[in-house]
Scaffold this motif. Structure first.
Motif, mmCIF file in Angstrom:
data_model
loop_
_atom_site.group_PDB
_atom_site.id
_atom_site.type_symbol
_atom_site.label_atom_id
_atom_site.label_comp_id
_atom_site.label_asym_id
_atom_site.label_seq_id
_atom_site.Cartn_x
_atom_site.Cartn_y
_atom_site.Cartn_z
ATOM 1 N N ILE A 207 0.956 -1.818 -0.181
ATOM 2 C CA ILE A 207 0.417 0.212 0.024
ATOM 3 C C ILE A 207 0.826 1.170 -0.283
ATOM 4 O O ILE A 207 0.452 2.099 -0.548
ATOM 5 N N GLY A 208 1.582 1.421 0.972
ATOM 6 C CA GLY A 208 2.863 2.329 1.440
ATOM 7 C C GLY A 208 2.022 3.695 1.408
ATOM 8 O O GLY A 208 2.298 5.057 0.545
ATOM 9 N N GLY A 209 0.744 3.358 2.323
ATOM 10 C CA GLY A 209 0.939 4.952 2.951
ATOM 11 C C GLY A 209 -0.896 5.271 2.301
ATOM 12 O O GLY A 209 -0.846 5.027 1.984
ATOM 13 N N LEU A 210 -1.612 6.273 3.262
ATOM 14 C CA LEU A 210 -2.135 6.494 2.224
ATOM 15 C C LEU A 210 -1.749 7.511 0.531
ATOM 16 O O LEU A 210 -2.560 7.538 0.493
ATOM 17 N N SER A 211 -1.142 8.165 1.134
ATOM 18 C CA SER A 211 -0.866 8.598 -0.584
ATOM 19 C C SER A 211 -0.181 7.399 -1.633
ATOM 20 O O SER A 211 -1.042 7.691 -2.556
ATOM 21 N N GLY A 212 0.157 6.454 -0.876
ATOM 22 C CA GLY A 212 0.088 5.154 -1.993
ATOM 23 C C GLY A 212 -0.984 4.482 -2.481
ATOM 24 O O GLY A 212 -1.734 3.769 -3.706
ATOM 25 N N LEU A 213 -1.905 4.599 -1.262
ATOM 26 C CA LEU A 213 -3.576 4.404 -1.415
ATOM 27 C C LEU A 213 -3.578 5.039 -2.722
ATOM 28 O O LEU A 213 -4.820 4.280 -3.380
ATOM 29 N N TRP A 214 -3.981 6.117 -2.569
ATOM 30 C CA TRP A 214 -5.008 6.891 -3.415
ATOM 31 C C TRP A 214 -3.526 6.969 -5.168
ATOM 32 O O TRP A 214 -4.575 6.500 -6.165
ATOM 33 N N ARG A 215 -2.909 6.555 -5.251
ATOM 34 C CA ARG A 215 -1.934 6.147 -6.137
ATOM 35 C C ARG A 215 -2.565 4.788 -6.464
ATOM 36 O O ARG A 215 -2.607 4.503 -8.008
ATOM 37 N N LEU A 216 -2.503 4.290 -6.568
ATOM 38 C CA LEU A 216 -3.151 2.794 -6.637
ATOM 39 C C LEU A 216 -4.506 2.689 -7.408
ATOM 40 O O LEU A 216 -5.204 2.435 -7.571
ATOM 41 N N LEU A 294 -11.614 1.862 5.274
ATOM 42 C CA LEU A 294 -10.669 2.247 4.257
ATOM 43 C C LEU A 294 -9.461 1.041 4.600
ATOM 44 O O LEU A 294 -9.152 0.971 4.047
ATOM 45 N N THR A 295 -9.789 0.793 5.872
ATOM 46 C CA THR A 295 -8.866 -0.693 6.378
ATOM 47 C C THR A 295 -9.065 -1.063 4.926
ATOM 48 O O THR A 295 -8.787 -2.250 4.601
ATOM 49 N N GLY A 296 -10.380 -1.895 5.097
ATOM 50 C CA GLY A 296 -11.141 -2.658 4.252
ATOM 51 C C GLY A 296 -10.996 -2.109 2.535
ATOM 52 O O GLY A 296 -10.913 -3.689 1.681
ATOM 53 N N VAL A 297 -10.368 -0.908 2.089
ATOM 54 C CA VAL A 297 -10.297 -0.556 0.979
ATOM 55 C C VAL A 297 -8.463 -1.318 0.738
ATOM 56 O O VAL A 297 -7.984 -1.592 -0.459
ATOM 57 N N ALA A 298 -7.986 -1.046 1.873
ATOM 58 C CA ALA A 298 -6.514 -1.218 1.029
ATOM 59 C C ALA A 298 -6.234 -2.774 1.902
ATOM 60 O O ALA A 298 -6.016 -3.091 1.166
ATOM 61 N N ALA A 299 -7.581 -3.415 1.999
ATOM 62 C CA ALA A 299 -6.707 -4.633 2.551
ATOM 63 C C ALA A 299 -7.534 -5.415 0.840
ATOM 64 O O ALA A 299 -6.753 -5.994 0.404
ATOM 65 N N PHE A 300 -8.744 -4.591 0.351
ATOM 66 C CA PHE A 300 -8.872 -5.492 -1.432
ATOM 67 C C PHE A 300 -7.928 -5.571 -1.960
ATOM 68 O O PHE A 300 -6.831 -5.836 -3.049
ATOM 69 N N HIS A 301 -6.262 -3.984 -1.856
ATOM 70 C CA HIS A 301 -5.437 -3.652 -3.006
ATOM 71 C C HIS A 301 -4.323 -4.949 -2.358
ATOM 72 O O HIS A 301 -3.670 -5.452 -3.131
ATOM 73 N N ILE A 302 -4.376 -4.677 -0.935
ATOM 74 C CA ILE A 302 -3.655 -6.087 -0.538
ATOM 75 C C ILE A 302 -3.595 -7.098 -1.193
ATOM 76 O O ILE A 302 -2.900 -8.211 -1.605
ATOM 77 N N TRP A 303 -4.627 -8.136 -1.546
ATOM 78 C CA TRP A 303 -5.183 -8.748 -2.080
ATOM 79 C C TRP A 303 -4.971 -9.460 -3.607
ATOM 80 O O TRP A 303 -5.227 -10.083 -3.948
ATOM 81 N N LYS A 304 -5.265 -7.713 -3.662
ATOM 82 C CA LYS A 304 -5.730 -8.219 -5.562
ATOM 83 C C LYS A 304 -4.074 -8.047 -5.951
ATOM 84 O O LYS A 304 -3.994 -8.499 -6.799
#
Length: 613
Positions: A207-216, A294-304
């Protein structure tokens, strides 16, 4: 893996909550003590209990799961509740506290008569039964993967029974004070554990933090994006047309006409303390999207990124994420599990206690008073003793019943979004109840016969509407816009419109045929309606929300500008209202209305969030 320190922390929290619950309620002697905490609860107790009751395991597990499967649009469940919270603080609560009610059924009895009161109590008990059964199910399911690490012999059934038994013990013993003070502890656990889990998820290398989540999110296709708060009007789960219509109605029902929520505010030591506690809980509500969804959104990208996205079901995303990202041996897993335990207990104990209050005050005591023998021996002391004993017996009965239902009717291997399923089922009953409350407060001609007819008619209309919508007679243009199946949020909105119309028409019809009885005349609203400055603030809230959403949907305006402008307008409006209160001639001691400033800040932040995402 779960280590010894995790187990020690979790078990220590378990027994600490149990001890506080038993100690807090050791002096409950009257029914007012047992059911309303002696009307002595401080604002922080009201705040903690409201938040803890609302943020159940359904939220911790279910909302993270929906953040994972649907996205940040689930935050409407939190942002949209602020309007309803303000309505409770400034409209409904003053009316309910003025009459010193124990239950909301007592308001309906005075306004509409006994038939509506009994129906409300029965339907509320049914709704609590559904929600409490669901809370035990989701709690048992969420703990099961962790319990399996300790012993393969531990089953879902064992966990459900343990959770129900523990919450029943201290609720039975101590009444509302036990519930409230344990809820405060559990609120702290929920917040701390939620923030820790969110931090760990967002700072994963993937993920790389909030900024990383936005980039993803920016590199993700529109179909797979999880940070769009406004989903298409034909979205099968959370269409934007539904969250801005039917969801607001569900929020108003939950926060204003729901016994196990309002009961905490009725137990406050004063209206000022109650209002402050309600507003403080509103600020806590605004944190939920950021530590749960937001944690669920991060989880989506982790498993994706790992390629396991199709192997995770929404309701098991929480437990799998904890086992994946939380380091073992530091007690962090124990802390997060303690927060989950707090979320389960804080909802289970509140629903058990309110179910006992409804049955005892609204059903059992009135029936006893009608029996000739009891009428002559029912002194205040006798009534208090009988009320507490019956409340305790009913808690045991209701706990056993919901435990059995959770074991029989729920499948711990289900792949559905449980939070959405539960909301959909409960919403078949709620619009009619809300309609008779709201119209009963604001319209003097609301008729008592019409009221109980509307309550009974609501589930019928609610079940028939989807059948009519999906029949061969539907219009293709409508289904193209709103989908082939009628979303439950659209259904709630349509049912509310229909029941409101029916209630008004039937009231006019019955009022022409029969003269108002003495009970109805006594409880009619008095005088002309003149908006207060608090209601003016509501108007500003609605105007900004409507206009801002229109701009966001149809014009390309920078999100930051859409956040800042309504926020500043709301804060300035609240400050001007506050100053006017301070300079009003004859104001007693020129009392500082801190709640006005807090309301303005709460509204400003909420409206800003609607446009930021």
């Amino acid at each position: 893996m779960i280590r010894n320190f995790d187990i020690f922390f979790f078990i220590g929290t378990f027994f600490f909550v149990l001890f506080v619950g038993l100690y807090a309620g050791k002096d409950e002697k009257t029914k007012e003590d047992y059911f309303l905490g002696g009307r002595s609860l401080p604002w922080w107790g009201v705040c903690g209990s409201l938040f803890g009751t609302n943020i159940s395991a359904n939220h911790i597990v279910g909302m993270l799961g929906i953040g994972f499967s649907v996205g940040f649009a689930q935050s409407h469940y939190e942002f949209g509740s602020i309007l309803a919270i303000l309505l409770l603080a400034y409209v409904f609560l003053p009316i309910l506290r003025r009459k010193k009610y124990f239950t909301l059924s007592q308001f309906l009895e005075q306004r509409y008569g006994q038939a509506s009161s009994y129906l409300y109590s029965l339907i509320s008990l049914i709704l609590i039964l559904i929600q409490l059964t669901g809370a035990l199910y989701i709690g048992g399911r969420a703990f099961l993967p962790f319990a399996k690490q300790l012993s393969d012999s531990i089953q879902y059934e064992h966990l459900v029974i343990l959770l129900a038994l523990t919450a029943t013990i201290y609720t039975w013993f101590g009444g509302l004070k036990s519930v409230v003070y344990t809820d405060v502890i559990q609120t702290v656990l929920i917040l701390v554990s939620g923030i820790v889990l969110a931090y760990l998820a967002l700072h994963r290398p993937e993920i790389g933090g909030l900024s990383g989540l936005w980039r993803l999110e920016q590199s993700t296709s529109q179909e797979l994006s999880r940070m769009n708060i406004y989903l298409p009007s034909n979205h099968e789960v959370l269409p934007w047309t539904g969250v801005l219509s039917g969801m607001f109605i569900l929020h108003i029902f939950y926060w204003n006409t729901n016994q196990y929520v309002v009961q905490r505010a009725l137990g406050a030591r004063s209206l000022k303390e109650a209002r402050l506690g309600i507003l403080a809980s509103g600020f806590l509500k605004l944190t939920v999207p950021f530590f749960s969804i937001l944690t669920g959104v991060a989880a989506f990208h982790i498993w994706k990124q790992s390629g396991f996205i199709n192997q995770v079901d929404p309701d098991e995303a929480f437990s799998k994420l904890v086992l994946l990202i939380v380091p073992a041996g530091y007690g962090i897993i124990g802390l997060i599990l303690a927060g989950l335990l707090g979320a389960i207990f804080s909802s289970v104990d509140s629903m058990l206690h309110s179910a006992a209050t409804l049955f005892t005050i609204d059903i059992y005591l009135p029936l006893m008073k009608k029996i000739h023998f009891f009428e002559h021996i029912m002194t205040k002391e006798t009534e208090d003793y009988i009320s507490i004993q019956m409340g305790r017996w009913f808690i045991i009965f209701f706990s056993i019943l919901t435990t059995i239902l959770a074991l029989i009717f729920f499948n711990p291997a289900s792949k559905d979004n449980f939070f959405i399923t539960l909301s959909s089922q409960s919403s078949n009953f709620t619009p009619g109840i809300l309609v008779i409350f709201v119209i009963g407060v604001f319209w003097k001609n609301a008729n008592q016969t019409s009221a109980w007819i509307i309550i009974l008619l609501t589930p019928v209309i609610s079940y028939l509407l989807p059948i009519v919508y999906e029949s061969k007679y539907n219009f293709s243009n409508i289904t193209l816009i709103f989908g082939q199946h009628l979303n439950f949020l659209h259904r709630v909105f349509l049912v509310t419109i229909l029941t409101t119309t029916f209630h008004i028409l039937l009231s006019l019809l019955f009022n022409k045929r029969y003269k108002l009885n003495a009970l109805e005349k006594e409880n009619l609203p008095k005088g002309k309606f003149i908006p207060s400055i608090e209601q003016i603030l509501f108007g500003i809230y609605l105007l900004l929300l409507s206009f801002g959403i229109y701009l966001k949907l149809y014009f390309q305006i920078p999100k930051l500008l859409l956040f800042v402008v309504p926020f500043l307008i709301t804060i300035i409006s609240a400050y001007l209202i506050y100053r006017k209160k301070q300079t009003t001639p004859g104001a007693k001691n020129r009392i500082v209305r801190t709640d006005i400033l807090l309301s303005g800040l709460l509204v400003g932040i909420t409206v800003g969030f609607y446009f930021l995402f």
